[in-house]
Motif scaffolding. Sequence first.
Motif, PDB file in Angstrom:
ATOM      1  N   THR A 192       0.888  -1.219   0.179  1.00 29.84           N
ATOM      2  CA  THR A 192      -0.139  -0.103   0.035  1.00 29.84           C
ATOM      3  C   THR A 192       1.039   1.338   0.165  1.00 29.84           C
ATOM      4  OG1 THR A 192      -0.583  -0.005   2.269  1.00 29.84           O
ATOM      5  CG2 THR A 192      -2.198  -0.893   1.104  1.00 29.84           C
ATOM      6  N   SER A 193       2.056   1.025   0.509  1.00 34.71           N
ATOM      7  CA  SER A 193       2.701   2.791   0.671  1.00 34.71           C
ATOM      8  C   SER A 193       3.107   3.089  -0.668  1.00 34.71           C
ATOM      9  CB  SER A 193       4.205   1.975   0.836  1.00 34.71           C
ATOM     10  OG  SER A 193       5.024   1.629   0.036  1.00 34.71           O
ATOM     11  N   LYS A 194       3.436   4.110  -0.783  1.00 35.92           N
ATOM     12  CA  LYS A 194       3.833   5.558  -1.967  1.00 35.92           C
ATOM     13  C   LYS A 194       5.120   4.922  -2.799  1.00 35.92           C
ATOM     14  CE  LYS A 194      -0.559   7.182  -1.653  1.00 35.92           C
ATOM     15  NZ  LYS A 194      -1.823   6.824  -3.454  1.00 35.92           N
ATOM     16  N   ILE A 195       5.767   3.803  -2.346  1.00 34.58           N
ATOM     17  CA  ILE A 195       7.233   3.260  -2.616  1.00 34.58           C
ATOM     18  C   ILE A 195       6.874   2.767  -4.040  1.00 34.58           C
ATOM     19  CG2 ILE A 195       9.446   2.672  -2.104  1.00 34.58           C
ATOM     20  CD1 ILE A 195       8.589   3.454   1.065  1.00 34.58           C
ATOM     21  N   ASN A 196       7.310   2.913  -5.784  1.00 29.80           N
ATOM     22  CA  ASN A 196       7.093   1.588  -6.632  1.00 29.80           C
ATOM     23  C   ASN A 196       7.875   0.609  -6.106  1.00 29.80           C
ATOM     24  OD1 ASN A 196       5.985   3.199  -8.556  1.00 29.80           O
ATOM     25  ND2 ASN A 196       8.251   4.565  -9.119  1.00 29.80           N
ATOM     26  N   LYS A 197       7.095  -0.625  -5.906  1.00 30.25           N
ATOM     27  CA  LYS A 197       7.459  -1.601  -5.943  1.00 30.25           C
ATOM     28  C   LYS A 197       7.861  -2.458  -7.549  1.00 30.25           C
ATOM     29  CE  LYS A 197       4.923  -1.277  -2.615  1.00 30.25           C
ATOM     30  NZ  LYS A 197       4.181   0.469  -2.410  1.00 30.25           N
ATOM     31  N   VAL A 198       9.291  -2.925  -7.455  1.00 34.58           N
ATOM     32  CA  VAL A 198       9.577  -3.535  -8.736  1.00 34.58           C
ATOM     33  C   VAL A 198      10.160  -5.195  -8.457  1.00 34.58           C
ATOM     34  CG1 VAL A 198      10.055  -1.969  -9.943  1.00 34.58           C
ATOM     35  CG2 VAL A 198      11.633  -2.957  -9.085  1.00 34.58           C
ATOM     36  N   SER A 199       9.832  -6.341  -9.917  1.00 31.52           N
ATOM     37  CA  SER A 199      10.403  -7.573  -9.381  1.00 31.52           C
ATOM     38  C   SER A 199       9.788  -8.220  -9.178  1.00 31.52           C
ATOM     39  CB  SER A 199      12.182  -7.424  -9.693  1.00 31.52           C
ATOM     40  OG  SER A 199      12.663  -6.505 -10.457  1.00 31.52           O
ATOM     41  N   PRO A 200       8.205  -8.402  -9.056  1.00 31.37           N
ATOM     42  CA  PRO A 200       7.822  -9.581  -8.284  1.00 31.37           C
ATOM     43  C   PRO A 200       8.395 -11.034  -8.186  1.00 31.37           C
ATOM     44  CG  PRO A 200       6.460  -8.923  -9.797  1.00 31.37           C
ATOM     45  CD  PRO A 200       7.928  -7.838 -10.050  1.00 31.37           C
ATOM     46  N   TYR A 201       8.199 -10.999  -7.904  1.00 27.70           N
ATOM     47  CA  TYR A 201       8.628 -12.928  -7.957  1.00 27.70           C
ATOM     48  C   TYR A 201       7.477 -13.997  -6.910  1.00 27.70           C
ATOM     49  CZ  TYR A 201      11.483 -17.594  -8.640  1.00 27.70           C
ATOM     50  OH  TYR A 201      12.016 -18.358  -8.451  1.00 27.70           O
ATOM     51  N   ILE A 202       6.562 -15.046  -7.263  1.00 30.93           N
ATOM     52  CA  ILE A 202       6.311 -15.694  -6.483  1.00 30.93           C
ATOM     53  C   ILE A 202       6.934 -17.447  -5.931  1.00 30.93           C
ATOM     54  CG2 ILE A 202       4.870 -16.727  -7.945  1.00 30.93           C
ATOM     55  CD1 ILE A 202       1.876 -16.387  -6.121  1.00 30.93           C
ATOM     56  N   PHE A 203       6.874 -17.938  -5.534  1.00 32.48           N
ATOM     57  CA  PHE A 203       7.014 -19.087  -5.265  1.00 32.48           C
ATOM     58  C   PHE A 203       6.040 -20.414  -4.012  1.00 32.48           C
ATOM     59  CE2 PHE A 203      10.155 -21.885  -2.551  1.00 32.48           C
ATOM     60  CZ  PHE A 203      10.292 -22.874  -3.832  1.00 32.48           C
ATOM     61  N   VAL A 204       6.052 -20.977  -4.252  1.00 34.61           N
ATOM     62  CA  VAL A 204       5.314 -22.313  -3.348  1.00 34.61           C
ATOM     63  C   VAL A 204       5.851 -23.086  -2.961  1.00 34.61           C
ATOM     64  CG1 VAL A 204       2.871 -23.819  -3.835  1.00 34.61           C
ATOM     65  CG2 VAL A 204       3.519 -21.201  -4.851  1.00 34.61           C
ATOM     66  N   ASP A 205       6.369 -23.744  -1.671  1.00 33.18           N
ATOM     67  CA  ASP A 205       7.305 -24.725  -1.299  1.00 33.18           C
ATOM     68  C   ASP A 205       6.066 -25.998  -1.544  1.00 33.18           C
ATOM     69  OD1 ASP A 205       5.769 -24.502   0.671  1.00 33.18           O
ATOM     70  OD2 ASP A 205       7.172 -23.423   2.243  1.00 33.18           O
ATOM     71  N   THR A 206       7.072 -26.709  -0.872  1.00 44.88           N
ATOM     72  CA  THR A 206       7.151 -28.324  -0.935  1.00 44.88           C
ATOM     73  C   THR A 206       5.708 -29.299   0.660  1.00 44.88           C
ATOM     74  OG1 THR A 206       8.945 -28.904   0.715  1.00 44.88           O
ATOM     75  CG2 THR A 206       9.409 -29.452  -1.458  1.00 44.88           C
ATOM     76  N   LYS A 207       5.243 -27.717   1.183  1.00 45.23           N
ATOM     77  CA  LYS A 207       4.972 -27.348   1.818  1.00 45.23           C
ATOM     78  C   LYS A 207       3.390 -27.459   1.602  1.00 45.23           C
ATOM     79  CE  LYS A 207       6.795 -29.852   4.608  1.00 45.23           C
ATOM     80  NZ  LYS A 207       6.801 -31.409   4.374  1.00 45.23           N
ATOM     81  N   ASN A 208       3.072 -26.474   0.475  1.00 49.39           N
ATOM     82  CA  ASN A 208       2.119 -25.731  -0.700  1.00 49.39           C
ATOM     83  C   ASN A 208       2.133 -23.980   0.295  1.00 49.39           C
ATOM     84  OD1 ASN A 208       1.814 -26.948  -2.725  1.00 49.39           O
ATOM     85  ND2 ASN A 208       0.042 -27.958  -1.730  1.00 49.39           N
ATOM     86  N   HIS A 209       3.404 -23.685   1.297  1.00 46.47           N
ATOM     87  CA  HIS A 209       3.701 -22.119   1.652  1.00 46.47           C
ATOM     88  C   HIS A 209       3.707 -21.771   0.439  1.00 46.47           C
ATOM     89  CE1 HIS A 209       4.746 -24.445   5.673  1.00 46.47           C
ATOM     90  NE2 HIS A 209       3.997 -24.901   5.512  1.00 46.47           N
ATOM     91  N   ILE A 210       2.728 -20.110   0.515  1.00 45.94           N
ATOM     92  CA  ILE A 210       3.393 -19.480  -0.896  1.00 45.94           C
ATOM     93  C   ILE A 210       3.693 -18.081  -0.592  1.00 45.94           C
ATOM     94  CG2 ILE A 210       2.325 -17.905  -2.801  1.00 45.94           C
ATOM     95  CD1 ILE A 210      -0.568 -20.234  -2.261  1.00 45.94           C
ATOM     96  N   HIS A 211       4.815 -17.796  -0.812  1.00 50.41           N
ATOM     97  CA  HIS A 211       6.035 -16.495  -0.733  1.00 50.41           C
ATOM     98  C   HIS A 211       6.230 -15.776  -1.292  1.00 50.41           C
ATOM     99  CE1 HIS A 211       7.166 -19.657   2.221  1.00 50.41           C
ATOM    100  NE2 HIS A 211       6.950 -20.521   1.564  1.00 50.41           N
ATOM    101  N   SER A 212       6.420 -14.257  -1.328  1.00 55.90           N
ATOM    102  CA  SER A 212       6.855 -13.546  -2.049  1.00 55.90           C
ATOM    103  C   SER A 212       7.409 -12.708  -1.960  1.00 55.90           C
ATOM    104  CB  SER A 212       5.011 -12.450  -2.467  1.00 55.90           C
ATOM    105  OG  SER A 212       4.777 -11.924  -1.313  1.00 55.90           O
ATOM    106  N   LEU A 213       7.882 -11.674  -3.071  1.00 59.14           N
ATOM    107  CA  LEU A 213       9.227 -11.605  -2.856  1.00 59.14           C
ATOM    108  C   LEU A 213       9.198 -10.311  -3.793  1.00 59.14           C
ATOM    109  CD1 LEU A 213      12.575 -13.818  -3.269  1.00 59.14           C
ATOM    110  CD2 LEU A 213      11.452 -12.484  -1.186  1.00 59.14           C
ATOM    111  N   TRP A 214       9.986  -8.491  -3.747  1.00 57.28           N
ATOM    112  CA  TRP A 214       9.770  -7.480  -4.587  1.00 57.28           C
ATOM    113  C   TRP A 214      10.756  -7.051  -4.218  1.00 57.28           C
ATOM    114  CZ3 TRP A 214       5.640  -8.484  -1.143  1.00 57.28           C
ATOM    115  CH2 TRP A 214       5.833  -7.470  -0.697  1.00 57.28           C
ATOM    116  N   LEU A 215      11.270  -5.818  -4.887  1.00 56.44           N
ATOM    117  CA  LEU A 215      11.864  -4.876  -4.310  1.00 56.44           C
ATOM    118  C   LEU A 215      11.061  -4.005  -4.423  1.00 56.44           C
ATOM    119  CD1 LEU A 215      15.268  -5.526  -6.842  1.00 56.44           C
ATOM    120  CD2 LEU A 215      14.707  -6.213  -4.502  1.00 56.44           C
TER     121      LEU A 215
END
Length: 414
Positions: A192-215
């Motif tokens: 929600t912050s007024k800072i630009n987010k770039v390079s999103p990345y999503i990963f589902v691990d072997t336990k089906n937990h969902i993770h996300s990354l960005w800059l």
Amino acid sequence: MAINSHEESILFCLGPERDIEYRLFNDFNTLIDKLQLNKNKVLKYSIAIDNMDKIHLVALMNSGELNYFIYDNGNWSNTIIAKFDLQSKVYGDIYIFGEENNINIIYSYANLINSKLWTIQHVIGYNNTWNQYSVIKFASHRNSAAYVIDKDTLGNIQLLYGSIEDYTSQIYHTFYNFYAKIWNPSPSKLTTSKINKVSPYIFVDTKNHIHSLWLESLDNNHILKYSKLNTLDGKKYIWKQIKIPYISDCYNYPIMFEENNLLKIAYIKSDTIGYLYSADYGDTWYEGDSFNTDFSNINLIKVSKHDSAYKNIKVNHIYALLEEKLNFLFLDSINSSNVAYSNLKKDYEKSSLENNKLEEIETKIENILNNQETINDLLLKNIDSQKRVEVNIQSLIDILSNKKNSLFEKLFKW
């Protein structure tokens, strides 16, 4: 790159003339052959391997044809499955998931008239029958759309994308329900912050937990951020941003993979590649190794592997050194030859040398402390001995004094 059930790798790339080339590596990651798939100009392509060791490749040609290739037992077959309109549209990244008799193709496009409004399409091919779904429309930068996908063990497809709102890029998540055969109509907003987010990345691990990354981009400084999809009261799923070690000055995509139940986030800075790790599936993170190196031979590789290959890892992308050998950074399970990364070797040896020196210093300090304890013991023993000597001397003086008095009494008795 595709990894088959024999743990052999096939690495695909575009040649100088934008034709598809592929290199065959054995299970020791040693190059054994270089081949060419076709001589046509390719704009974009994606590959996947299924559990029958068939490689599926979809390629958008310069002519607008969408070609679908299958590699089976050393032979290629192909067919044209669509004709894209390159005169009025621009196309973004293409993804493919390959399963036996079931192919998922996801791609994005925008009209040239309004090239900031993007659409993501999902095409499913089953037994030569093709169905198409419109996933989402969102605003992005001209001529590019940032999105990435992954799939869980139930067949659900998870999608993360960046959408511009009030001149600021925010991160959203949506998903495809495999059983209901529909896409979630209400994407979740992660930021929600007024800072630009770039390079999103999503990963589902072997336990089906969902993770996300960005800059997060602030004053030309890109800071690594991480969020995890958690359950609230066991019913509602919410994205929770979790604190990680502060990593700034990042560029290129941060990626995540899993090895031996350990999650790793690989990141690149101006002259450094490093990783963070978590042993509790993302709840706490620690800083791992990092190396200063030349990035001319380091590439980001998309990975698709047979389920039986390297069962202790889940990896969708990896940073690797491309030479006569494939060396995967921070992924020891695939580096079966245990050969040190060639371009990082000097830095690693320097680091090892410094660690050895540090160990020598620590050993010397420990010896000094041990010697100190020995000296203290000797001093305490000497003090005890001295006290006993003093006691003995005092006793002797007392005896002599008594004997002296007796002698004087005998000699000078009145």
